[in-house]
Design a protein around this motif. Structure first.
Motif, short mmCIF file in Angstrom:
data_model
loop_
_atom_site.label_atom_id
_atom_site.label_comp_id
_atom_site.label_asym_id
_atom_site.label_seq_id
_atom_site.Cartn_x
_atom_site.Cartn_y
_atom_site.Cartn_z
N ALA A 191 87.60 89.28 76.49
CA ALA A 191 86.13 89.31 76.55
C ALA A 191 85.55 90.31 75.56
CB ALA A 191 85.70 89.69 77.97
N ASN A 192 84.29 90.08 75.14
CA ASN A 192 83.57 91.10 74.36
C ASN A 192 83.46 92.37 75.19
OD1 ASN A 192 83.15 89.41 72.16
ND2 ASN A 192 81.22 88.63 73.00
N SER A 193 83.60 93.53 74.56
CA SER A 193 83.63 94.76 75.34
C SER A 193 82.90 95.90 74.64
CB SER A 193 85.08 95.17 75.61
OG SER A 193 85.79 95.32 74.39
N PHE A 194 82.55 96.89 75.45
CA PHE A 194 81.86 98.11 74.99
C PHE A 194 82.55 99.28 75.69
CE2 PHE A 194 78.69 101.33 74.49
CZ PHE A 194 77.91 100.97 73.40
N TYR A 195 82.86 100.34 74.92
CA TYR A 195 83.59 101.48 75.47
C TYR A 195 82.66 102.68 75.64
CZ TYR A 195 87.62 98.82 73.69
OH TYR A 195 88.55 97.85 73.41
N LYS A 233 75.46 93.74 73.30
CA LYS A 233 76.81 93.36 72.88
C LYS A 233 77.53 92.50 73.91
CE LYS A 233 81.13 95.05 70.97
NZ LYS A 233 81.91 96.22 70.50
N VAL A 234 77.42 92.84 75.22
CA VAL A 234 78.24 92.15 76.22
C VAL A 234 77.46 91.13 77.04
CG1 VAL A 234 79.80 94.11 76.40
CG2 VAL A 234 77.91 93.92 78.02
N GLY A 235 76.12 91.24 77.05
CA GLY A 235 75.31 90.29 77.80
C GLY A 235 75.31 90.57 79.29
N LEU A 236 74.60 89.71 80.02
CA LEU A 236 74.53 89.78 81.48
C LEU A 236 74.88 88.42 82.07
CD1 LEU A 236 71.23 91.84 81.97
CD2 LEU A 236 73.54 92.59 82.60
N PRO A 237 75.57 88.40 83.22
CA PRO A 237 76.15 89.56 83.90
C PRO A 237 77.32 90.14 83.11
CG PRO A 237 76.87 87.54 84.96
CD PRO A 237 75.87 87.13 83.92
N CYS A 238 77.73 91.34 83.50
CA CYS A 238 78.88 91.98 82.85
C CYS A 238 79.65 92.77 83.89
CB CYS A 238 78.44 92.87 81.69
SG CYS A 238 77.41 94.28 82.18
N PHE A 239 80.85 93.18 83.53
CA PHE A 239 81.67 94.00 84.41
C PHE A 239 81.79 95.41 83.84
CE2 PHE A 239 83.19 89.83 85.81
CZ PHE A 239 83.19 90.02 87.19
N VAL A 240 81.65 96.39 84.71
CA VAL A 240 81.86 97.79 84.35
C VAL A 240 83.13 98.25 85.07
CG1 VAL A 240 80.89 100.11 84.34
CG2 VAL A 240 79.37 98.13 84.13
N LYS A 241 84.12 98.72 84.30
CA LYS A 241 85.42 99.04 84.86
C LYS A 241 85.87 100.44 84.47
CE LYS A 241 87.11 94.28 84.13
NZ LYS A 241 88.21 93.47 83.50
N ALA A 242 86.57 101.10 85.39
CA ALA A 242 87.32 102.30 85.01
C ALA A 242 88.46 101.85 84.10
CB ALA A 242 87.86 102.99 86.26
N ASN A 243 88.66 102.56 83.00
CA ASN A 243 89.65 102.14 82.01
C ASN A 243 91.07 102.24 82.54
OD1 ASN A 243 90.55 101.28 79.42
ND2 ASN A 243 90.96 103.41 78.85
N ARG A 244 91.35 103.29 83.32
CA ARG A 244 92.71 103.52 83.80
C ARG A 244 92.70 103.62 85.32
NH1 ARG A 244 93.28 108.54 79.72
NH2 ARG A 244 91.30 108.87 80.78
N ALA A 245 92.57 102.47 85.96
CA ALA A 245 92.59 102.39 87.42
C ALA A 245 93.03 100.99 87.80
CB ALA A 245 91.23 102.72 88.02
N GLY A 246 93.52 100.85 89.00
CA GLY A 246 93.97 99.54 89.47
C GLY A 246 93.34 99.18 90.80
N ILE A 287 85.52 104.40 80.41
CA ILE A 287 85.22 103.13 81.06
C ILE A 287 85.10 102.02 80.02
CG2 ILE A 287 84.06 104.27 82.99
CD1 ILE A 287 81.42 103.27 81.91
N LEU A 288 85.18 100.81 80.54
CA LEU A 288 85.19 99.59 79.74
C LEU A 288 84.12 98.68 80.32
CD1 LEU A 288 86.82 97.78 77.67
CD2 LEU A 288 88.26 97.15 79.61
N ILE A 289 83.23 98.20 79.49
CA ILE A 289 82.20 97.26 79.93
C ILE A 289 82.46 95.93 79.23
CG2 ILE A 289 79.72 96.82 80.14
CD1 ILE A 289 79.32 99.88 79.84
N GLU A 290 82.66 94.87 80.01
CA GLU A 290 83.07 93.59 79.45
C GLU A 290 82.10 92.47 79.80
OE1 GLU A 290 87.91 93.72 79.22
OE2 GLU A 290 87.01 93.06 81.10
N SER A 291 82.00 91.51 78.91
CA SER A 291 81.18 90.33 79.18
C SER A 291 81.81 89.51 80.29
CB SER A 291 81.04 89.49 77.91
OG SER A 291 82.31 89.10 77.43
N PHE A 292 80.98 88.80 81.02
CA PHE A 292 81.42 87.93 82.11
C PHE A 292 81.99 86.64 81.54
CE2 PHE A 292 80.02 84.36 84.93
CZ PHE A 292 80.96 84.56 85.92
N LEU A 293 83.19 86.30 82.00
CA LEU A 293 83.82 85.03 81.61
C LEU A 293 83.78 84.10 82.80
CD1 LEU A 293 86.97 86.44 79.74
CD2 LEU A 293 84.85 85.60 78.71
#
Length: 324
Positions: free
Chosen positions: A132-136, A151-164, A192-198
């Motif tokens: 996915a397109n992403s923003f750091y 860059k990533v559009g809406l909706p999008c996901f906001v994620k911790a970069n190093r977490a499970g 963190i990593l912000i990614e476009s919704f797929l």
């Protein structure tokens, strides 16, 4: 004489309790005629051997040995069941490699790389892996919501970069929700990593080493009852995990080939479980887990069962692959 196996569990992250459950399942199913297994609980406060009666004895960190029944136990192999740091991010892998103790997870560099979603995707993109397109963002960065959404559009996901286990992840529908989602992710990690919704079918693909061969397991389709495959969906039964996945043969071949390519390109060892979303018939990579859950309900054991591999065989395969 059975081989001495340390099953490490716990860790420093929010996935501590899941790790403990995985480790106990490994101990329950390891063939007791072949292996003498010992539960080793690792936390920030202590490293201890956990006896059957609940008693604890310290681990000698100089050589990762324990005293048991008045004998010093040296381990032939470490079975890594720690999700998150320090088991999944390469810290303990480096320690065991320095001591010359075989372990079931991938090597330190690969563990650190796969645990860092941003770095992993950057390394794999030149190999033709779609994502996915992403923003750091790093903690302390100046946050410009309009620039991120452009860059990533809406909706999008906001994620911790190093977490499970979906800790520190939010799905954002409105630009006004972005700041609180970013704050939530920063509770888990300072990157963190912000990614476009797929929008497509989500699948999980397990890859293991068995009898000297790289084996792709049957694919699992993820159908969350929630808005996405979050913690509740993963661990509290709020999802369907359908194995084998209800996908076309073309999709099955595409994603199986890609999961194996990623495993071999990164020179992984032990288990991996990669998550993808299909856009048309093209699988887009979300992440690669190198210490996946190993409870009876977890995805990788489900896939092994579909392939006719028992939990005892699955766990033994990792030890056989680790010991030269």
């Amino acid at each position: 004489m059975g081989k001495n196996i340390a099953i490490i569990m716990g860790g420093f992250s929010s996935e501590h309790d899941i790790s403990v459950k995985s480790a106990r399942v490994v101990k329950k199913h390891l063939n007791a005629k072949k292996f003498n297994s010992f539960l080793i609980h690792i936390t920030k406060e202590k490293w201890v051997h956990l006896e059957e009666n609940g008693a604890e004895s310290p681990v000698d960190r100089n050589d990762f040995s324990i005293q048991h029944k008045n004998q010093k136990i040296i381990f032939d192999c470490v079975f890594n069941a720690i999700h998150g740091t320090p088991g999944e991010d390469g810290i303990l892998a480096a320690y065991f490699e320095l001591l010359g103790i075989p372990h079931t997870s991938c090597n330190a560099y690969q563990a650190g790389l796969t645990f860092n979603k941003r770095d992993l995707l950057s390394v794999l993109k030149p190999y033709g892996i779609h994502c996915a397109n992403s923003f750091y963002l790093n903690k302390g960065d100046n946050i410009k919501p309009e620039e991120i959404i452009a860059k990533v559009g809406l909706p999008c996901f906001v994620k911790a970069n190093r977490a499970g286990s979906s800790f520190g992840i939010s799905k954002v529908y409105k630009i006004s929700e972005l700041s609180s989602a970013i704050e939530n992710s920063f509770k888990e990690d300072d990157e963190i990593l912000i990614e476009s919704f797929l929008d497509g079918t989500e699948v999980s693909v397990g890859v293991i080493q068995m009898k000297g061969q790289t084996k792709v397991l049957p694919i699992t389709e993820i159908v969350s009852e929630n808005d996405f495959f979050d913690y509740e969906a993963k661990y509290l039964g709020q999802s369907q995990e359908i194995t084998p996945a209800r996908i076309s043969e073309e999709r099955r071949i595409n994603v199986s080939t890609l999961a194996k390519k990623i495993y071999e390109t990164l020179q992984l060892k032990g288990y991996s479980r990669s998550e993808f979303i299909f856009v048309g018939n093209v699988p887009y990579l979300l992440e690669v887990n190198t210490t996946p859950g190993l409870t009876e309900e977890s995805i990788l054991p489900q896939q092994a069962a579909e392939a006719g591999i028992s939990l005892s065989e699955l766990f033994e395969s990792a030890i056989e692959a680790a010991i030269p």
